[in-house]
Design an enzyme around this catalytic site. Sequence first.
Site, mmCIF file in Angstrom:
data_model
loop_
_atom_site.group_PDB
_atom_site.id
_atom_site.type_symbol
_atom_site.label_atom_id
_atom_site.label_comp_id
_atom_site.label_asym_id
_atom_site.label_seq_id
_atom_site.Cartn_x
_atom_site.Cartn_y
_atom_site.Cartn_z
ATOM 1 C CB SER A 1 -0.963 -0.048 1.187
ATOM 2 O OG SER A 1 -2.033 0.849 1.037
ATOM 3 C CG ASP B 1 -7.132 -3.696 -2.739
ATOM 4 O OD1 ASP B 1 -7.816 -2.941 -2.027
ATOM 5 O OD2 ASP B 1 -5.893 -3.640 -2.798
ATOM 6 C CG HIS C 1 -5.541 -2.823 0.802
ATOM 7 N ND1 HIS C 1 -5.118 -2.392 -0.433
ATOM 8 C CD2 HIS C 1 -4.888 -2.049 1.713
ATOM 9 C CE1 HIS C 1 -4.255 -1.403 -0.280
ATOM 10 N NE2 HIS C 1 -4.092 -1.178 0.998
#
Length: 328
Positions: free
Chosen positions: A101, A235, A263
């Site tokens: 991320s 996600d 995610h």
Amino acid sequence: MARRTRPAVEHVTVHGHRRAFVRAGSGPAVLLLHGLACDHTTWEPVIASLARTHTVIAPDLLGHGESDKPRADYSVGGYANGMRDLLTVLGIDTVTVVGHSFGGGVAMQFAYQFPERTERLVLVSSGGLGPEVTPAIRAITTPGFQQVMGVLTTPVLRRPATAALRLLARSGVSQLRDLDEVASIYETFTDPQARAAIRTVVRSVVDWRGQVVTMADRAYLTEAMPMCVIWGADDVVIPVAHASNAGALAPTARVEVIPKAGHFPHKDHPQRFVKIVRDFIRTTEPSTYDAGRWRELLDQGAPVGPVHAGAGESPRSPVVVVRRAKPA
């Protein structure tokens, strides 16, 4: 079944700020960079397995976890500098960098700033590959976030809210699978310093239209660096379509999409994740920095043709085949 042993958290002071990290295993070094408002514990499901063949370093980025939360430089460039300095203190010269991320954005910046120290790049549900991002992250940049979150994290509101989030995460609905992690992030916002640090981080990479920082204008520099992109098919934080963006921007990248993962694919399917990372490292040669070639690439600039992805744009390039990761 034996309980997983957590590595001891170590601390070191760099530039006057206390940095927390865990270190495990031996062998070639792998640096694990967590995402926004998370910490090294997000990697707990995979640290022990990776440590069987590698030296694993998993830090708490500044402003996160047990690391200090000063008023400081929370840009991706600042974080990349901090990782270089941490590795230098630990006596580690080169690493395979794995970033999740926001940590993926830091990983890309580290590889750009310090190619001589980067052997490979692994991006996990990474930022920096397109403008789209969940409105929940954009909301952090809005005026009044600190004050509103201060109210929402009072015990009378926080406890039932986090319990509800964790219950929903166990409902079996794929779109809700990440709410357990959201609950943990919610808990961290009880600390006003953590809230202030996270808001500063988000403002450096996101505005009201979405992600601002992108690797598009420098993707051509990855030609000599092995890159793997891993994404969860479900996600809802950063769209899985960004995995194809990565493949378009860096055609030599290996792209893996893990079914039934959100995610946090490294938490949803840790064995499969470790297998992908380990196979990628095993089947690729570490990048070696060539100053002359780097200079040539910079002189030539980005190839003419594809449109670089910016806010509201997607790269135009040939179709990229994305591999669906098979069960381990």
